[in-house]
Scaffold this motif. Structure first.
Motif, PDB file in Angstrom:
ATOM      1  N   UNK A  82     -11.460   3.553 -17.394  1.00 50.06           N
ATOM      2  CA  UNK A  82     -10.177   3.151 -16.809  1.00 50.06           C
ATOM      3  C   UNK A  82     -10.390   2.282 -15.570  1.00 50.06           C
ATOM      4  N   UNK A  83      -9.742   1.141 -15.562  1.00 56.44           N
ATOM      5  CA  UNK A  83      -9.900   0.226 -14.426  1.00 56.44           C
ATOM      6  C   UNK A  83      -8.686  -0.688 -14.355  1.00 56.44           C
ATOM      7  N   UNK A  84      -8.572  -1.402 -13.241  1.00 56.10           N
ATOM      8  CA  UNK A  84      -7.538  -2.437 -13.122  1.00 56.10           C
ATOM      9  C   UNK A  84      -8.253  -3.763 -12.918  1.00 56.10           C
ATOM     10  N   UNK A  85      -7.546  -4.866 -13.177  1.00 55.97           N
ATOM     11  CA  UNK A  85      -8.166  -6.185 -13.007  1.00 55.97           C
ATOM     12  C   UNK A  85      -7.318  -6.995 -12.032  1.00 55.97           C
ATOM     13  N   UNK A  86      -7.881  -7.276 -10.867  1.00 53.17           N
ATOM     14  CA  UNK A  86      -7.139  -8.045  -9.848  1.00 53.17           C
ATOM     15  C   UNK A  86      -7.533  -9.509  -9.978  1.00 53.17           C
ATOM     16  N   UNK A  87      -6.561 -10.345 -10.309  1.00 52.44           N
ATOM     17  CA  UNK A  87      -6.865 -11.754 -10.597  1.00 52.44           C
ATOM     18  C   UNK A  87      -6.538 -12.685  -9.451  1.00 52.44           C
ATOM     19  N   UNK A  88      -5.636 -12.272  -8.576  1.00 56.83           N
ATOM     20  CA  UNK A  88      -5.274 -13.130  -7.438  1.00 56.83           C
ATOM     21  C   UNK A  88      -5.123 -12.251  -6.215  1.00 56.83           C
ATOM     22  N   UNK A  89      -5.501 -12.776  -5.050  1.00 53.48           N
ATOM     23  CA  UNK A  89      -5.209 -12.065  -3.809  1.00 53.48           C
ATOM     24  C   UNK A  89      -3.998 -12.724  -3.197  1.00 53.48           C
ATOM     25  N   UNK A  90      -2.901 -11.991  -3.222  1.00 52.77           N
ATOM     26  CA  UNK A  90      -1.652 -12.553  -2.707  1.00 52.77           C
ATOM     27  C   UNK A  90      -1.280 -11.798  -1.437  1.00 52.77           C
ATOM     28  N   UNK A  91      -1.004 -12.562  -0.388  1.00 50.71           N
ATOM     29  CA  UNK A  91      -0.676 -11.952   0.892  1.00 50.71           C
ATOM     30  C   UNK A  91       0.822 -12.034   1.110  1.00 50.71           C
ATOM     31  N   UNK A  92       1.432 -10.875   1.405  1.00 47.12           N
ATOM     32  CA  UNK A  92       2.864 -10.874   1.747  1.00 47.12           C
ATOM     33  C   UNK A  92       3.000 -11.174   3.221  1.00 47.12           C
ATOM     34  N   UNK A  96       6.685 -15.717   3.300  1.00 47.34           N
ATOM     35  CA  UNK A  96       6.603 -15.647   1.836  1.00 47.34           C
ATOM     36  C   UNK A  96       5.233 -15.204   1.363  1.00 47.34           C
ATOM     37  N   UNK A  97       5.075 -15.215   0.051  1.00 45.15           N
ATOM     38  CA  UNK A  97       3.796 -14.784  -0.528  1.00 45.15           C
ATOM     39  C   UNK A  97       2.846 -15.969  -0.582  1.00 45.15           C
ATOM     40  N   UNK A  98       1.606 -15.736  -0.148  1.00 45.92           N
ATOM     41  CA  UNK A  98       0.621 -16.818  -0.168  1.00 45.92           C
ATOM     42  C   UNK A  98      -0.588 -16.346  -0.971  1.00 45.92           C
ATOM     43  N   UNK A  99      -1.002 -17.153  -1.948  1.00 45.98           N
ATOM     44  CA  UNK A  99      -2.201 -16.802  -2.711  1.00 45.98           C
ATOM     45  C   UNK A  99      -3.413 -17.262  -1.906  1.00 45.98           C
ATOM     46  N   UNK A 100      -4.221 -16.306  -1.423  1.00 47.79           N
ATOM     47  CA  UNK A 100      -5.365 -16.722  -0.606  1.00 47.79           C
ATOM     48  C   UNK A 100      -6.643 -16.876  -1.437  1.00 47.79           C
ATOM     49  N   UNK A 101      -6.689 -16.240  -2.583  1.00 45.85           N
ATOM     50  CA  UNK A 101      -7.846 -16.452  -3.461  1.00 45.85           C
ATOM     51  C   UNK A 101      -7.368 -16.301  -4.896  1.00 45.85           C
TER      52      UNK A 101
END
Ligand SMILES: Cc1cc2nc3c(=O)[nH]c(=O)nc-3n(C[C@H](O)[C@H](O)[C@H](O)COP(=O)(O)OP(=O)(O)OC[C@H]3O[C@@H](n4cnc5c(N)ncnc54)[C@H](O)[C@@H]3O)c2cc1C
Length: 413
Positions: A82-92, A96-101
């Motif tokens: 069991x795992x999750x997959x994080x594809x984008x680092x989004x900063x709130x 607004x929301x900014x995708x930093x990676x």
């Protein structure tokens, strides 16, 4: 049998011999033990605890490690856990929301961070290693002394469940983490950097309706919160200025609840679960490196050689990459029964520069982002220039690539 230690005399229950003795069953020690066993080296892994429970550790496996797992033929089975997959680092942020990676842009079969309980990962690797009869795992084995003869380390003395034991080895590897006993026993002095923060570490309940990619980060008024999805609960890292715990505590738990709820409004209803300081552990954030990782008969790797700050969640990656380079360089030498101090120096030589570059990057982010946020009474606002830059896909790819692979990706030879 009686043996004279530096300060004490121990009743030794038994003396055994192995080729490589690895102290510490964290990511570095477990992966190295697996890789050496796979190559036919007689290897014994000693872990102080009776299980791999890792409450005070992170859970991120970056693309570089997934590629290593694939090269070892383990990736498919690992991803069944069991795992999750994080594809984008989004900063709130307030703006607004900014995708930093953006990891989806990475050229890899695994364009995400695999978020998996570290205990499950370690169980998996050691279970795979048990398929090799030359792999031995000793749980509840607390290494306390080095065996030194003629200027070389020749193994360790450890306390098991029912007394002291001696394990002799051609090579001893210290993979015993940030509070490394082997580092102290060898007399190595670390060069420290000073991350400006500590972490309050606590759990909050998880709801089935919570949407998650495994990881989350929020910047508030002088506050940074990291969220790790452990499926049954949320692990929260609440970052505070270094040495400020007593101040935070004096301000009261109500104030902590309020600030947390302000920073993570979608979790505001769960802040009430924080009732007592006993629910909250204070973790000191450290970062350091040894100028020298080896002595005749002894090599230190992973956090034992270089404690990584939590920025970017790379400690596990770097520990595993050290293990892979160690196995690449030393497996055949260990099989031949001859390990020269120059071989140990090669491991440090290959791994030191990437480690130093990454630590420099972490220091930059700590000083210019984390420390600034913690000093400010305002909610963090991403500077306009940075926001504009981060709209360019290539720019968003850079931090993702640097964190996922480091400056020099490592592969299994
Ligand atoms: C709160 C926190 C959160 C973190 N989050 C992340 C994250 O999200 N992602 C990430 O990549 N990194 C994270 N890290 C860092 C990461 O956990 C470490 O960099 C990584 O675990 C280092 O691996 P290691 O194998 O070198 O050492 P460790 O994982 O520390 O393993 C060392 C092992 O040695 C054993 N040991 C110690 N002394 C002895 C002894 N005398 N005898 C026998 N055994 C011994 C210990 O029990 C332990 O199992 C985090 C660290 C902390 C503290």
């Amino acid at each position: 049998m009686q043996q004279q230690g530096k300060a004490q005399v121990h009743e030794i229950q038994s003396v055994t011999q192995t080729t490589c003795c690895i102290v510490g069953g964290g990511p570095a020690g477990a992966v190295l033990a697996y890789m050496l066993a796979r190559k036919g080296v007689e290897v014994t892994l000693l872990e102080a605890h009776m299980d791999f429970e890792r409450d005070f550790r992170g859970d991120t496996i970056h693309a570089s490690v997934m590629e290593i797992m694939e090269e070892l033929g383990l990736a498919e089975r690992l991803l069944q856990i069991r795992h999750a997959e994080a594809r984008k680092f989004i900063l709130d942020t307030t703006t607004g929301k900014v995708t930093i990676a953006d990891l989806t842009q990475l050229k890899t079969k695994y364009p995400y961070v695999t978020v998996m309980a570290q205990s499950k990962f370690l169980d998996f690797i050691t279970t795979e290693a048990k398929h090799y009869p030359n792999f031995h795992l000793l749980m509840g084995a607390q290494v306390d002394e080095l065996i030194e003869e003629d200027g070389s380390v020749r193994g360790v003395r450890y306390r098991g469940q029912d007394g002291w034991y001696e394990l002799r080895a051609l090579l001893t590897v210290g993979a015993d983490g940030r509070f490394s006993r082997l580092r102290r026993l060898s007399g190595f002095e670390a060069i420290k950097t000073s991350p400006p923060m500590d972490v309050l570490w606590f759990r909050l309940s998880r709801k089935d309706t919570d949407h998650s990619e495994g990881l989350g980060g929020r910047f508030g008024k002088g506050v940074i919160v990291i969220l790790l999805d452990r499926f049954d609960y949320w692990q929260v890292g609440y970052i505070i200025p270094k040495g400020s715990y007593q101040q935070v505590r004096a301000a009261g738990i109500e104030q902590l609840r309020r600030q947390f709820a302000e920073t993570v409004p979608d979790f505001a209803d769960r802040a009430v679960e924080l009732k007592d300081w006993k629910q909250i552990s204070v973790l000191s954030v450290e970062s350091d490196r040894l100028p020298r990782w080896y002595r005749p008969g002894l090599l230190l790797i992973g956090d034992a050689a270089h404690v990584m700050s939590p920025v970017g969640g790379v400690g596990i990656n770097y520990a595993i990459q050290d293990a892979v380079v160690t196995a690449n360089i030393l497996a055949d030498k260990l099989k031949d029964g001859v390990v020269d101090v120059r071989d140990l120096a090669r491991v440090q030589h290959e791994r030191e520069l990437p480690t130093r570059l990454l630590q420099a990057f972490q220091t930059f982010i700590q000083k210019n982002v984390f420390a600034q946020i913690m000093k400010s009474a305002q909610v963090f606002q991403m500077p306009l220039l940075l926001r504009l830059l981060l709209r360019i896909p290539l720019v968003r790819k850079l931090p993702a690539s640097f964190i996922a692979f480091g400056p020099f990706p490592v592969h299994v030879k």
